[in-house]
Every structure is written in structure tokens, then in C-alpha cells.
Design an enzyme around this catalytic site. Structure first.
Site, PDB file in Angstrom:
ATOM      1  N   GLY A   1      -6.809  -3.247   0.844  1.00 45.46           N
ATOM      2  CA  GLY A   1      -6.129  -4.236   1.661  1.00 45.46           C
ATOM      3  C   GLY A   1      -4.965  -4.846   0.913  1.00 45.46           C
ATOM      4  O   GLY A   1      -4.694  -4.515  -0.245  1.00 45.46           O
TER       5      GLY A   1
ATOM      6  N   SER B   1      -3.280  -6.892  -1.426  1.00 41.90           N
ATOM      7  CA  SER B   1      -3.826  -7.684  -2.538  1.00 41.90           C
ATOM      8  C   SER B   1      -3.084  -7.404  -3.848  1.00 41.90           C
ATOM      9  O   SER B   1      -3.515  -6.577  -4.638  1.00 41.90           O
ATOM     10  CB  SER B   1      -5.311  -7.368  -2.717  1.00 41.90           C
TER      11      SER B   1
ATOM     12  N   ALA C   1      -2.331  -8.025  -7.565  1.00 40.40           N
ATOM     13  CA  ALA C   1      -3.232  -8.510  -8.608  1.00 40.40           C
ATOM     14  C   ALA C   1      -2.846  -9.902  -9.116  1.00 40.40           C
ATOM     15  O   ALA C   1      -3.715 -10.745  -9.331  1.00 40.40           O
ATOM     16  CB  ALA C   1      -3.252  -7.519  -9.774  1.00 40.40           C
TER      17      ALA C   1
ATOM     18  N   LYS D   1       0.070   4.405   2.136  1.00 39.03           N
ATOM     19  CA  LYS D   1       1.062   3.324   2.219  1.00 39.03           C
ATOM     20  C   LYS D   1       1.896   3.254   0.953  1.00 39.03           C
ATOM     21  O   LYS D   1       3.052   2.795   0.977  1.00 39.03           O
ATOM     22  CB  LYS D   1       0.370   2.002   2.531  1.00 39.03           C
TER      23      LYS D   1
ATOM     24  N   ASP E   1      -1.691  -3.800   4.403  1.00 37.87           N
ATOM     25  CA  ASP E   1      -1.343  -3.325   3.067  1.00 37.87           C
ATOM     26  C   ASP E   1       0.028  -2.659   3.053  1.00 37.87           C
ATOM     27  O   ASP E   1       0.789  -2.768   2.084  1.00 37.87           O
ATOM     28  CB  ASP E   1      -2.410  -2.336   2.589  1.00 37.87           C
TER      29      ASP E   1
ATOM     30  N   THR F   1       3.160  -3.862   0.658  1.00 39.80           N
ATOM     31  CA  THR F   1       3.660  -2.966  -0.387  1.00 39.80           C
ATOM     32  C   THR F   1       5.109  -2.550  -0.145  1.00 39.80           C
ATOM     33  O   THR F   1       5.832  -2.244  -1.089  1.00 39.80           O
ATOM     34  CB  THR F   1       2.752  -1.724  -0.484  1.00 39.80           C
TER      35      THR F   1
ATOM     36  N   ARG G   1       4.768  -2.177  -7.228  1.00 42.01           N
ATOM     37  CA  ARG G   1       5.232  -1.169  -8.190  1.00 42.01           C
ATOM     38  C   ARG G   1       5.845   0.028  -7.473  1.00 42.01           C
ATOM     39  O   ARG G   1       6.825   0.614  -7.947  1.00 42.01           O
ATOM     40  CB  ARG G   1       4.065  -0.720  -9.080  1.00 42.01           C
TER      41      ARG G   1
ATOM     42  N   VAL H   1       0.487   2.086 -13.370  1.00 41.52           N
ATOM     43  CA  VAL H   1       0.734   3.261 -12.548  1.00 41.52           C
ATOM     44  C   VAL H   1       1.251   2.873 -11.166  1.00 41.52           C
ATOM     45  O   VAL H   1       0.746   1.942 -10.541  1.00 41.52           O
ATOM     46  CB  VAL H   1      -0.572   4.076 -12.397  1.00 41.52           C
TER      47      VAL H   1
ATOM     48  N   GLU I   1       0.858   4.415  -7.898  1.00 41.70           N
ATOM     49  CA  GLU I   1       0.002   5.466  -7.341  1.00 41.70           C
ATOM     50  C   GLU I   1       0.728   6.380  -6.359  1.00 41.70           C
ATOM     51  O   GLU I   1       0.387   7.547  -6.195  1.00 41.70           O
ATOM     52  CB  GLU I   1      -1.210   4.837  -6.638  1.00 41.70           C
TER      53      GLU I   1
END
Length: 335
Positions: A136, A138, A140, A191, A244, A248, A255, A279, A281
């Protein structure tokens, strides 16, 4: 209750902080001795979450055996490409009959397995009913700063998802349960690829219209593939899908969006990744997405262009032209 988090990057550390609200002790496993030492002596992950205090209930260790001993809930927070290796090393120490929650958002290259499928592939059948996934919107850093965050926890066995939900519930962290393990994972993984595309559009200075189009059409292709793999389409309009994806594709802390922006500015991928501590992803998932497109026949035009840019050196501007000049079709048609 004793919790365990495997992976001391930013998200693993942030989740350890969340677990510490309801657990007497949380063991946090990490590879890097400097990270482990900083957490235990300074109560801070100075490498990945600098300046954010970590609960004194969190104790870090380099030993998988020590981390997993007596754990009543295990969170796997390693990057997707490292999960198989870490699980192989941890298998001998994994406690039986406790929830095993993966938070990695990726699809393994070559095998094209989601993270729960990878865990089922690595672990004996007795562990399978206890596998769950958390996904979801989020970031960090916001999670670690106890800013309001809402996610989805999915498991084939609803009882396991509910146990995880109770362990993680705090005043600032809320989760909803689901049995759509497939949909939650495809939304979370793909995503990241779309976020690279959105970042490229921003890096190229293409404006808000282009970003909105990428998010919307990106959700369409994620949903097509997820449904082909057995997902409930409604999942993709929820937290682990649209929620999400929007975060993002638009958030400054993303990132994957950062990678895309730098690609849009004309920089080379190896140079971008070499500067990053953690990373993105979506880079590896772009390859899995291309392979899934070939395997299933489901059109993923945005993911495909990201793959060509990342792995075959295609120019970002050319990719945009190719997307815009594709054959006209109905919005609700495939592709």
C-alpha cells in the site's frame, strides 16, 4: 509478544518501529554491522533513516538465528531480488505456525514469481498457510515519523491477515485485510514500473497532463495483467493499487520516480543507480513485466517502453512518441 523483521533498510526499520508499539521486543536483522551497531547504541538507523529515533524495544542483530528465536510474527523486508537467498539462510530458524509477512514489492526475474509464490517455492508446505503480504501507499520516512499510513494485508487464510492487522495496529498505522494475494502483489510490484515512466515524463518537462495520463493508463495495464493472473479488479482500485500508484508516481520520496526523472534528463541508468543507497524495485520489475507480457499476451505498453529504456538504451523522448502514436482504440479495450 516478540516480533522479528528481516531487513534493516528504511522500510524494515520503520516497520520494526511500528511493531514495537505492540511488542515487548522486536528483533531486527541486518547485513551491515554499522547499521546494527547504530541501532543498538544510538537507537537510530543512521544509514537509511537518519535523524529518526527508533524504539528502545527494537534490538538489531547480524544473526538470523538470534533474530528469529521465539518470534511470534516475522516480517520479510529484504529487496525482492534478495529474498530467495535470505529465506534459504533463514529457513532453518523460521518458527512454525506464525505469520510470515513479505513487504517486498517485486516479481522475481526468470521465474516470474510474486513474493508469496517465491516463499511457497522456498519453504515446506507447513509454512504456506501462514504466508501474507503487506502493501500500500507507505513511504518509509513518513511511516517512521509516525505520520498516518494505511495499507492492505493479504493472505489466503484470513485468520493470518487478522493476526498481522492486530499486531501492527497503532494510532498512526492502520491496515485493511484481504484474501486477494495476487491483486495486492501485482499492484504493488507493477506500480514501480509505472512510477519510472511518470518520473521520465517529469524529467522531460511534459507537465501534469502527461503524468495523469501515465497514472491512469498505467493502472489500466496493471489491472489487465493482474486480472489475467486471477486478481479481483476491485483490489486495483484500492490501497495496494491506485493508492500506491498515485503515491509512487507523484511523491518526492519515491525512488522509482527519481530514477525516471534522471532518465528523462538524459542520464544513464548505471550512473543513477550507483548514487542510490537503496533499491528502486521498478528497474528489475520492468524486465519481469516485459517477460509477463510475452508470456501472457497481455499488452503492457508503458511497462514495455520502460523496459526498452532501461535495458536496451532507448531514448525517453522516442518512447513517448511511440506511446502517443500507437493505433487509436476504445479506452476500455485492451492495450
Amino acid at each position: 509478544m516478540r516480533g522479528c523483521v528481516i531487513g534493516s533498510g528504511s522500510f524494515g526499520t520503520a516497520l520494526a518501529n511500528v511493531l514495537a508499539v505492540n511488542c515487548e521486543e522486536v528483533r531486527l536483522w541486518g547485513r551491515e554491522p554499522s547499521v546494527v551497531e547504530a541501532i543498538n547504541t544510538k537507537h537510530e538507523n543512521t544509514t537509511y533513516l537518519k535523524g529518526i529515533p527508533i524504539s528502545e524495544r527494537v534490538r538489531a542483530t547480524n544473526s538470523l538465528e538470534e533474530a528469529l528465536s521465539g518470534a511470534e510474527l516475522v516480517v520479510l523486508a529484504t529487496p525482492s531480488h534478495a529474498t530467495r537467498e535470505v529465506v534459504a539462510k533463514a529457513k532453518a530458524y523460521l518458527p512454525r505456525h506464525v505469520p510470515l509477512v513479505t513487504v517486498a514489492k517485486g516479481i522475481e526475474n526468470e521465474t516470474l514469481l510474486t513474493m508469496t509464490e517465491l516463499l511457497e517455492d522456498c519453504l515446506p508446505e507447513e509454512f504456506h498457510p501462514y504466508i501474507a503480504v503487506l502493501s500500500g501507499p507507505s513511504f518509509a520516512k513518513e511511516l517512521a515519523r509516525r505520520m498516518p499510513t494505511v495499507v492492505t494485508i493479504a493472505s489466503h487464510w484470513d485468520k493470518v491477515a487478522v493476526r498481522c492487522q492486530k499486531a501492527l495496529q497503532t494510532e498512526t498505522f492502520r491496515s485493511y485485510t484481504s484474501t486477494d494475494v495476487v491483486g495486492v502483489q501485482y499492484g504493488g510490484a507493477l506500480k514501480n514500473v509505472i512510477a519510472i515512466a511518470a518520473g521520465m515524463a517529469d524529467g522531460l518537462g511534459m507537465g501534469h497532463n502527461a503524468r495523469a495520463a501515465i497514472i491512469t493508463r498505467g493502472l489500466a495495464e496493471i489491472t489487465r495483467l493482474a486480472v489475467r493472473k486471477g486478481a479481483n479488479p476491485l483490489t486495483l482500485s484500492g490501497l495496494s493499487g491506485m493508492g500506491d500508484l498515485v503515491l509512487t508516481c507523484t511523491g518526492e520520496l519515491s525512488r522509482n520516480r527519481h530514477v525516471g526523472m534522471e532518465l528523462g534528463k538524459g542520464r544513464k541508468l548505471p550512473d543513477i543507480l550507483a548514487e542510490m543507497k537503496e533499491v528502486a524495485e521498478g528497474v528489475k520489475t520492468a524486465k519481469s513485466a516485459r517477460d509477463l507480457e510475452l508470456k501472457t499476451g497481455v499488452e503492457l505498453p508503458i511497462c514495455h517502453q520502460v523496459y526498452l529504456i532501461a535495458y536496451e538504451g532507448k531514448n525517453a523522448k522516442s518512447a513517448v512518441v511511440d506511446l502517443m502514436t500507437r493505433q487509436p482504440k476504445s479506452e476500455l479495450a485492451g492495450g
